[in-house]
Enzyme design. Sequence first.
Site, short mmCIF file in Angstrom:
data_model
loop_
_atom_site.label_atom_id
_atom_site.label_comp_id
_atom_site.label_asym_id
_atom_site.label_seq_id
_atom_site.Cartn_x
_atom_site.Cartn_y
_atom_site.Cartn_z
N ARG A 183 1.09 -1.78 0.24
CA ARG A 183 0.50 -0.07 0.12
C ARG A 183 0.64 1.11 0.33
NH1 ARG A 183 -1.00 2.37 4.72
NH2 ARG A 183 -1.68 0.41 5.61
N TYR A 210 -16.94 15.99 -16.23
CA TYR A 210 -16.80 14.67 -15.73
C TYR A 210 -18.36 14.54 -14.89
CZ TYR A 210 -17.46 9.75 -14.50
OH TYR A 210 -17.91 8.32 -14.50
N ASP A 246 -7.01 18.14 -15.61
CA ASP A 246 -7.78 17.42 -15.89
C ASP A 246 -7.25 16.73 -17.31
OD1 ASP A 246 -8.74 14.36 -17.24
OD2 ASP A 246 -9.82 14.44 -15.43
N LYS A 288 -8.31 5.35 -19.14
CA LYS A 288 -8.77 5.73 -20.72
C LYS A 288 -7.40 5.64 -21.49
CE LYS A 288 -12.75 7.27 -18.77
NZ LYS A 288 -12.50 7.34 -17.11
#
Length: 400
Positions: A64, A116, A188, A213
């Site tokens: 982690r 978005y 973004d 994406k």
Amino acid sequence: MTHDDSDADSDRDASPANERFETRAIHAGQDPDPETGALMTPIHANSTYAQDRPGEDRGYEYSRTGNPTRSDLEANLADLENGSHARAFSSGMASINTVLNTLEAGDDVVAGSDIYGGTHRLFTQVYEQFDLSFSFVDTTDLSAVEEAIQDDTELLWVETPTNPLLQINDIAALAEIAHENDALCAVDNTFATPYLQRPLDLGADIVSHSLTKYLGGHSDVIGGALVTDDPELDEQFGFYQNSVGATPGPFECFLVLRGTKTLPVRMDRHCENARQLAVWLEDHPDVSEVYYPGLESHPGHDIAVRQMDDFGGMVSFELDATLEETSDICAETEVFTLAESLGGVESLIEQPAAMTHAAIPQEEREASGLSDGLIRASVGIEHYEDLRADLQSAIDAVLH
């Protein structure tokens, strides 16, 4: 317009080793394994790591906190964005959430009105209850942005091209406004990717990506990333990355590294297909509006020419059709797949009002230009003529 590797662009596209983007996409952050010579980054499927003595590890203690496969991905992403630091996350939303984690109760965020739907939902339905305020404005209107910024504004959140109307925001001008008001500018860059646009070079402080994406590129992985040149910001991102634990697994990191290797060749084809499709749609009798920054008719075209190397693989267009008719057209396609998401090698089609932006209240959605007749297409790398014929067939089946 195509991505240019000429000597004139070498300063922008070259690393200190004078390597061009295409070379860095394959090699940056990824040396052959020193023990075995393995060419591809190993998938380090470990939760924990042996220590020589208590508190004395070999760079990794718990996955982690850090994982070698993830480290290679982060080094690759930082290099491609011309940044110095990168952090990978389990999703694009986790990366955006991490930026908001750095704010405090009472802080204000100015964001684009065309963003978005998931980002809008995170802002308004999750973080407003923690006493963060959000102002949504047309970020193509610099005076509107200046008016929206308050004394307590700490962050300007920008998409460009925007989702789904593909507006183009002037990154350099917006970053300057943010900095004049002691705020950070985050961009973004999911739609453009670092192959087409590098916001840090234009003055932005933070670059956010949905790795799901184009950077992943094959619709088989979920991930996110933040890139910055600010070591203090990166330290904060690393703290929340570890503390919250929204980190990608090593296999996901491996898949994104596989994706970045082919990003340049894929994006060239995405852009070529999208450009041809946009030109065809602009002359289509059933189409009332086409949103693609590569068209000279696009209001942000000149800015896009200045800050992008090509115009991307996303095309949105508006039909003189009802919500039901638009839904039927999306469902009629065969080469285009009706699905959410974008950026894979296959072409996807969706109706924002009923899908990706349904979380935005209808009145607010319509005010920002998201009509019931709007269709968003993620143009893949299939043959252009097959894509054009598929759209024409679907339109004919419903409207004629």
